[in-house]
Design a protein around this motif. Structure first.
Motif, PDB file in Angstrom:
ATOM      1  N   HIS A 171       0.802  -1.224   0.000  1.00 54.24           N
ATOM      2  CA  HIS A 171       0.000   0.000   0.000  1.00 54.24           C
ATOM      3  C   HIS A 171       0.836   1.274   0.000  1.00 54.24           C
ATOM      4  CE1 HIS A 171      -4.216  -1.223   0.220  1.00 54.24           C
ATOM      5  NE2 HIS A 171      -3.731  -2.345   0.733  1.00 54.24           N
ATOM      6  N   ALA A 172       1.438   1.647   1.104  1.00 54.14           N
ATOM      7  CA  ALA A 172       2.120   2.939   1.175  1.00 54.14           C
ATOM      8  C   ALA A 172       3.303   2.884   2.140  1.00 54.14           C
ATOM      9  CB  ALA A 172       1.143   4.038   1.575  1.00 54.14           C
ATOM     10  N   ARG A 173       2.995   2.827   3.436  1.00 52.32           N
ATOM     11  CA  ARG A 173       4.071   2.798   4.436  1.00 52.32           C
ATOM     12  C   ARG A 173       5.022   1.641   4.179  1.00 52.32           C
ATOM     13  NH1 ARG A 173       5.001   4.883   9.500  1.00 52.32           N
ATOM     14  NH2 ARG A 173       6.354   3.596  10.820  1.00 52.32           N
ATOM     15  N   ASP A 174       4.472   0.504   3.787  1.00 55.26           N
ATOM     16  CA  ASP A 174       5.292  -0.680   3.559  1.00 55.26           C
ATOM     17  C   ASP A 174       6.152  -0.567   2.301  1.00 55.26           C
ATOM     18  OD1 ASP A 174       2.888  -0.669   2.174  1.00 55.26           O
ATOM     19  OD2 ASP A 174       2.646  -2.838   2.196  1.00 55.26           O
ATOM     20  N   ILE A 175       5.863   0.424   1.456  1.00 54.44           N
ATOM     21  CA  ILE A 175       6.667   0.666   0.258  1.00 54.44           C
ATOM     22  C   ILE A 175       7.678   1.787   0.494  1.00 54.44           C
ATOM     23  CG2 ILE A 175       6.604   1.429  -2.157  1.00 54.44           C
ATOM     24  CD1 ILE A 175       3.782   0.253  -2.339  1.00 54.44           C
ATOM     25  N   TYR A 176       7.227   2.879   1.130  1.00 53.20           N
ATOM     26  CA  TYR A 176       8.031   4.093   1.198  1.00 53.20           C
ATOM     27  C   TYR A 176       8.704   4.346   2.541  1.00 53.20           C
ATOM     28  CZ  TYR A 176       5.387   4.850  -3.047  1.00 53.20           C
ATOM     29  OH  TYR A 176       4.827   4.695  -4.280  1.00 53.20           O
ATOM     30  N   VAL A 177       8.144   3.846   3.631  1.00 49.62           N
ATOM     31  CA  VAL A 177       8.691   4.146   4.955  1.00 49.62           C
ATOM     32  C   VAL A 177       9.467   2.958   5.515  1.00 49.62           C
ATOM     33  CG1 VAL A 177       8.161   4.894   7.309  1.00 49.62           C
ATOM     34  CG2 VAL A 177       6.794   5.758   5.389  1.00 49.62           C
ATOM     35  N   THR A 178       8.892   1.770   5.427  1.00 52.01           N
ATOM     36  CA  THR A 178       9.545   0.576   5.993  1.00 52.01           C
ATOM     37  C   THR A 178       9.648  -0.526   4.935  1.00 52.01           C
ATOM     38  OG1 THR A 178       7.395  -0.210   6.806  1.00 52.01           O
ATOM     39  CG2 THR A 178       8.755   1.056   8.343  1.00 52.01           C
ATOM     40  N   PRO A 179      10.371  -0.265   3.839  1.00 49.36           N
ATOM     41  CA  PRO A 179      10.424  -1.258   2.747  1.00 49.36           C
ATOM     42  C   PRO A 179      11.466  -2.341   2.980  1.00 49.36           C
ATOM     43  CG  PRO A 179      11.683   0.666   2.125  1.00 49.36           C
ATOM     44  CD  PRO A 179      11.142   0.945   3.522  1.00 49.36           C
ATOM     45  N   ASN A 180      11.357  -3.059   4.063  1.00 48.55           N
ATOM     46  CA  ASN A 180      12.358  -4.065   4.402  1.00 48.55           C
ATOM     47  C   ASN A 180      12.420  -5.185   3.368  1.00 48.55           C
ATOM     48  OD1 ASN A 180      14.289  -5.362   6.177  1.00 48.55           O
ATOM     49  ND2 ASN A 180      12.678  -6.828   6.631  1.00 48.55           N
ATOM     50  N   ALA A 181      13.584  -5.332   2.715  1.00 46.59           N
ATOM     51  CA  ALA A 181      13.823  -6.408   1.734  1.00 46.59           C
ATOM     52  C   ALA A 181      12.751  -6.432   0.653  1.00 46.59           C
ATOM     53  CB  ALA A 181      13.920  -7.765   2.436  1.00 46.59           C
ATOM     54  N   LEU A 182      12.228  -5.291   0.292  1.00 44.10           N
ATOM     55  CA  LEU A 182      11.132  -5.246  -0.685  1.00 44.10           C
ATOM     56  C   LEU A 182      11.522  -5.823  -2.053  1.00 44.10           C
ATOM     57  CD1 LEU A 182       8.191  -4.477  -1.114  1.00 44.10           C
ATOM     58  CD2 LEU A 182       8.941  -2.147  -1.669  1.00 44.10           C
ATOM     59  N   PRO A 183      12.696  -5.503  -2.620  1.00 39.82           N
ATOM     60  CA  PRO A 183      13.048  -6.108  -3.920  1.00 39.82           C
ATOM     61  C   PRO A 183      13.072  -7.636  -3.873  1.00 39.82           C
ATOM     62  CG  PRO A 183      14.484  -4.256  -3.451  1.00 39.82           C
ATOM     63  CD  PRO A 183      13.703  -4.527  -2.188  1.00 39.82           C
ATOM     64  N   GLU A 184      13.595  -8.182  -2.781  1.00 39.62           N
ATOM     65  CA  GLU A 184      13.664  -9.643  -2.649  1.00 39.62           C
ATOM     66  C   GLU A 184      12.264 -10.246  -2.567  1.00 39.62           C
ATOM     67  OE1 GLU A 184      17.467  -7.951  -1.850  1.00 39.62           O
ATOM     68  OE2 GLU A 184      15.521  -7.468  -0.949  1.00 39.62           O
ATOM     69  N   LYS A 185      11.376  -9.599  -1.849  1.00 38.33           N
ATOM     70  CA  LYS A 185      10.003 -10.088  -1.736  1.00 38.33           C
ATOM     71  C   LYS A 185       9.290 -10.032  -3.084  1.00 38.33           C
ATOM     72  CE  LYS A 185       9.706  -8.583   3.074  1.00 38.33           C
ATOM     73  NZ  LYS A 185       9.214  -7.553   4.006  1.00 38.33           N
ATOM     74  N   ILE A 186       9.506  -8.947  -3.809  1.00 36.51           N
ATOM     75  CA  ILE A 186       8.870  -8.811  -5.126  1.00 36.51           C
ATOM     76  C   ILE A 186       9.363  -9.908  -6.072  1.00 36.51           C
ATOM     77  CG2 ILE A 186       8.729  -7.349  -7.188  1.00 36.51           C
ATOM     78  CD1 ILE A 186       8.775  -4.925  -5.244  1.00 36.51           C
ATOM     79  N   ARG A 187      10.674 -10.144  -6.072  1.00 32.24           N
ATOM     80  CA  ARG A 187      11.223 -11.170  -6.970  1.00 32.24           C
ATOM     81  C   ARG A 187      10.722 -12.564  -6.621  1.00 32.24           C
ATOM     82  NH1 ARG A 187      15.920  -7.796  -6.943  1.00 32.24           N
ATOM     83  NH2 ARG A 187      16.778  -8.886  -5.137  1.00 32.24           N
ATOM     84  N   ALA A 188      10.527 -12.830  -5.342  1.00 31.82           N
ATOM     85  CA  ALA A 188      10.116 -14.173  -4.917  1.00 31.82           C
ATOM     86  C   ALA A 188       8.626 -14.416  -5.112  1.00 31.82           C
ATOM     87  CB  ALA A 188      10.486 -14.389  -3.455  1.00 31.82           C
ATOM     88  N   ALA A 189       7.826 -13.360  -5.071  1.00 32.58           N
ATOM     89  CA  ALA A 189       6.368 -13.510  -5.156  1.00 32.58           C
ATOM     90  C   ALA A 189       5.933 -13.850  -6.570  1.00 32.58           C
ATOM     91  CB  ALA A 189       5.687 -12.221  -4.710  1.00 32.58           C
ATOM     92  N   GLU A 190       4.838 -14.581  -6.648  1.00 29.42           N
ATOM     93  CA  GLU A 190       4.264 -14.862  -7.965  1.00 29.42           C
ATOM     94  C   GLU A 190       3.702 -13.589  -8.584  1.00 29.42           C
ATOM     95  OE1 GLU A 190       1.373 -18.042 -10.170  1.00 29.42           O
ATOM     96  OE2 GLU A 190       0.908 -17.500  -8.107  1.00 29.42           O
ATOM     97  N   PHE A 191       3.070 -12.775  -7.768  1.00 30.40           N
ATOM     98  CA  PHE A 191       2.609 -11.456  -8.218  1.00 30.40           C
ATOM     99  C   PHE A 191       2.451 -10.556  -7.008  1.00 30.40           C
ATOM    100  CE2 PHE A 191      -1.277 -13.891  -7.473  1.00 30.40           C
ATOM    101  CZ  PHE A 191      -2.044 -13.022  -6.716  1.00 30.40           C
ATOM    102  N   VAL A 192       2.403  -9.250  -7.296  1.00 32.88           N
ATOM    103  CA  VAL A 192       2.217  -8.233  -6.265  1.00 32.88           C
ATOM    104  C   VAL A 192       1.061  -7.338  -6.701  1.00 32.88           C
ATOM    105  CG1 VAL A 192       3.267  -6.326  -4.984  1.00 32.88           C
ATOM    106  CG2 VAL A 192       4.670  -8.278  -5.716  1.00 32.88           C
TER     107      VAL A 192
END
Length: 197
Positions: A169-190
């Motif tokens: 949504h928002a905070r999880d992207i811009y404020v606390t994006p912990n390991a976000l690239p890794e999560k995106i790559r591992a997920a089937e979709f976002v």
């Protein structure tokens, strides 16, 4: 994303299509999560909802009372039920168990103390996996918010040998994006809620 997206269907008759991981539930400030789950249920997608916390102050709308009473609240205690999840996961597949643990702990956590949160997430993940198996399994694990909920969803999916996806949504992207690239790559979709995101 609309509820008729192929990402969530078609549902297999008799098999919950989706294990849905949420944070505190039903959070008064996150009624959009409740509406999203309601929309999927209305569209005929069988869901098992797992909440990592309970918001006792949030009101439950009458329209949601029937399914909210079936939400699984993931315990910290009692110890026996959590330990049984770990024992069962280890017996079923040591490789999957230690692979899920290693995946969470080796993420590039920023700040680094979030590795402790990852360990606490893994402490509870086998309980969810066991509940899902006892109910007959699911085809996918989906998490709402790209923070600890997604780490939990990823761990549960690894323990089950299933795919996972998440909503950001928002905070999880811009404020606390912990390991976000890794999560995106591992997920089937976002899924996210705006073009800008």
């Amino acid at each position: 994303s609309s509820v008729d997206t192929p990402a969530f269907g078609p549902a297999t008759p008799g098999l919950p299509a989706l294990a849905y991981i949420v944070g505190s539930f039903p959070a008064a400030s996150q009624q959009f999560v409740v509406r999203g789950i309601r929309g999927l249920l209305d569209a005929g997608v069988p869901i098992q909802v797992f909440a990592l916390g309970r918001d006792r102050k949030a009101a439950v709308e009458p329209i949601d009372a029937s399914w909210q009473s079936k939400v699984h609240f993931v315990p910290w205690l009692p110890w026996p039920s959590l330990l049984m999840g770990h024992i069962e996961a280890l017996i079923r597949s040591p490789a999957m168990y230690f692979g899920a643990l290693a995946t969470l702990l080796t993420l590039p956590h920023r700040p680094r103390y979030l590795v402790v949160r990852a360990l606490l997430i893994f402490w509870r993940a086998p309980w969810i996996a066991r509940k899902i198996r006892q109910a007959g399994g699911v085809s996918r694990v989906h998490a709402h918010f790209a923070t600890g909920q997604t780490e939990m969803g990823w761990a549960v999916a690894l323990l089950l040998g299933r795919r996972f996806s998440f909503t950001a949504h928002a905070r999880d992207i811009y404020v606390t994006p912990n390991a976000l690239p890794e999560k995106i790559r591992a997920a089937e979709f976002v899924i996210t809620c705006t073009r800008y995101n």
